[in-house]
Design an enzyme around this catalytic site. Structure first.
Site, PDB file in Angstrom:
ATOM      1  N   GLN A   1       0.983  -1.030  -0.004  1.00 14.44           N
ATOM      2  CA  GLN A   1      -0.203   0.033   0.218  1.00 14.44           C
ATOM      3  C   GLN A   1       0.856   1.316   0.124  1.00 14.44           C
ATOM      4  O   GLN A   1       1.495   1.632   1.106  1.00 14.44           O
ATOM      5  CB  GLN A   1      -0.939   0.153   1.310  1.00 14.44           C
ATOM      6  CG  GLN A   1      -1.843  -1.199   1.373  1.00 14.44           C
ATOM      7  CD  GLN A   1      -2.754  -1.556   0.235  1.00 14.44           C
ATOM      8  OE1 GLN A   1      -3.733  -0.662   0.216  1.00 14.44           O
ATOM      9  NE2 GLN A   1      -2.591  -2.502  -0.407  1.00 14.44           N
TER      10      GLN A   1
ATOM     11  N   ALA B   1     -11.704   2.395   4.990  1.00  9.96           N
ATOM     12  CA  ALA B   1     -10.833   1.436   4.068  1.00  9.96           C
ATOM     13  C   ALA B   1     -10.006   2.352   3.087  1.00  9.96           C
ATOM     14  O   ALA B   1     -10.431   3.582   2.656  1.00  9.96           O
ATOM     15  CB  ALA B   1     -11.540   0.331   3.549  1.00  9.96           C
ATOM     16  N   HIS B   2      -9.044   1.588   2.418  1.00  9.26           N
ATOM     17  CA  HIS B   2      -8.144   2.213   1.335  1.00  9.26           C
ATOM     18  C   HIS B   2      -8.848   2.819   0.223  1.00  9.26           C
ATOM     19  O   HIS B   2      -9.924   2.252  -0.367  1.00  9.26           O
ATOM     20  CB  HIS B   2      -7.008   1.346   1.260  1.00  9.26           C
ATOM     21  CG  HIS B   2      -7.587   0.051   0.393  1.00  9.26           C
ATOM     22  ND1 HIS B   2      -6.622  -0.934   0.047  1.00  9.26           N
ATOM     23  CD2 HIS B   2      -8.860  -0.499   0.235  1.00  9.26           C
ATOM     24  CE1 HIS B   2      -7.380  -2.003  -0.551  1.00  9.26           C
ATOM     25  NE2 HIS B   2      -8.655  -1.690  -0.221  1.00  9.26           N
ATOM     26  N   ASN B   3      -8.580   4.026  -0.092  1.00  7.87           N
ATOM     27  CA  ASN B   3      -8.934   4.785  -1.457  1.00  7.87           C
ATOM     28  C   ASN B   3     -10.657   5.264  -1.232  1.00  7.87           C
ATOM     29  O   ASN B   3     -11.083   5.640  -2.098  1.00  7.87           O
ATOM     30  CB  ASN B   3      -8.800   3.850  -2.600  1.00  7.87           C
ATOM     31  CG  ASN B   3      -7.612   3.686  -3.025  1.00  7.87           C
ATOM     32  OD1 ASN B   3      -6.819   2.557  -2.608  1.00  7.87           O
ATOM     33  ND2 ASN B   3      -6.866   4.579  -3.741  1.00  7.87           N
TER      34      ASN B   3
END
Length: 347
Positions: A199, A240-242
């Site tokens: 990441q 969470a991511h993005n």
């Protein structure tokens, strides 16, 4: 610190009724107020306490008509609730007015620290970090390499900010929150195991955002996870991511937002809401507690509830019928018995 009723009145642009020189040194609820305390009355349901409180000063609305004699000095203002909130902010500013750099702590020589910054004991400030003027970094905080922190930012004890993340001005992050931890990215392998996907993105938190205690905001796989201006995030929230949270959106505790979901501005998200990944949630969306979202919401300003989600009014009607299921089950059983008896020719 002590303040007179007159000093408080001048701050709030109010009018004093009673002893203008009586002093207060603490804040209290109106029902609990004692000598030396300052309180307020905004909700008519609490008016009874105005006539029994021992508080020295009570802030009330201009249009309040007294039904009996009061012992306290009154400060009349346009809006008592708003005025008291101003005082709470002033009180909090004084209480949290930390200054200086405590030891032991570590500040890398390449870090840039602005003016009037507080850094608490055992804080770690990594290489390339930039901290703006008047920010406060409380003890045991970890700020990794190349993090940028704006002006007047407060990071309470134990906050962790991973590398390359960016925090704007006037951001508040409460104790134990983690900003920029790895997103949940794993690729399934042929042998049934999972290979970690690095990441390499970051988290961007814009101006005026507040993040609650023990909330986690994951860094993007690539690009940025973004929390837009003025958003307010409660304790124990997972983003969470993005993902992207729109400006002035509020999110209550224990909500989970999956990867790459984009939430519009001015949304209101209740506690324990679950939102699947790669969705778009329209501006002004309202989600009641424990709502489950499994597809995008495109209509702006609508309220939803239930799992899977449905229009909020439909959810309330469905829930009302759900409570009647035991009675309906009993009636169906009785009808089945009657039909069976009719088939046997007993009647």
């Amino acid at each position: 610190m002590q303040f007179t009723a007159q000093e408080i009145s001048l701050l709030l642009n109010g009018t004093v009724e009673g002893d203008a020189f009586v002093t207060v040194d603490k804040l209290a609820k109106i029902e609990d107020g004692g000598a030396g305390s300052l309180t307020f009355l905004a909700n008519p349901k609490y008016e009874q306490f105005l006539y029994t409180t021992n508080a020295s000063v009570v802030i009330v609305n201009n249009d309040l008509e007294l039904a009996a004699e009061v012992k306290s000095t009154l400060i009349r203002v346009e809006n008592a609730y708003s005025a008291f909130s101003v005082l709470l902010e002033k009180y909090n500013t004084i209480k949290l007015n930390k200054q200086g750099i405590e030891q032991p702590c570590f500040i890398h020589p390449s870090a840039q620290v602005g003016e009037n910054v507080y850094i608490g004991a055992f804080a770690y400030i990594g290489p390339g970090v930039r901290i703006g003027d008047h920010s406060k970094i409380y003890p045991n905080t970890y700020i990794a390499d190349n993090v940028t922190i704006g002006k007047n930012v407060t990071l309470f004890a134990g906050v962790k900010v991973y590398f390359d993340c960016v925090l704007g001005d006037n951001v508040i992050i409460h104790a134990g929150a983690v900003i920029g931890s790895d997103g949940f990215g794993f690729a399934p392998a042929a042998d049934g195991t999972y290979a970690k996907i690095s990441q390499i993105g970051n988290v961007i938190i814009e101006d005026g955002v507040e993040v609650g205690a023990n909330t986690t905001i994951d860094r993007a796989t690539m690009g940025s996870t973004i929390i837009r201006e003025g958003a307010k995030i409660d304790n124990l929230v997972q983003i969470a991511h993005n993902a992207e949270v729109g400006a002035h959106t509020v999110i209550a505790a224990q909500t989970g937002i999956s990867g790459s979901t984009k939430i519009g501005k001015n949304a209101v998200i209740g506690g324990q809401v679950g939102i699947s990944g790669h969705l778009n949630i329209a501006n002004g969306t309202q989600l009641s507690a424990q709502t489950g979202i499994n597809s995008s919401i495109t209509e702006e300003g609508k309220a939803w509830g239930g799992t899977p989600y449905m229009p909020y009014k439909d959810y309330l009607r469905a829930h009302a019928r759900l409570r009647k299921l035991p009675e309906l089950d009993r009636k169906v059983y009785e009808l089945e018995k009657l039909i069976e008896e009719l088939r046997k020719g007993d009647h």
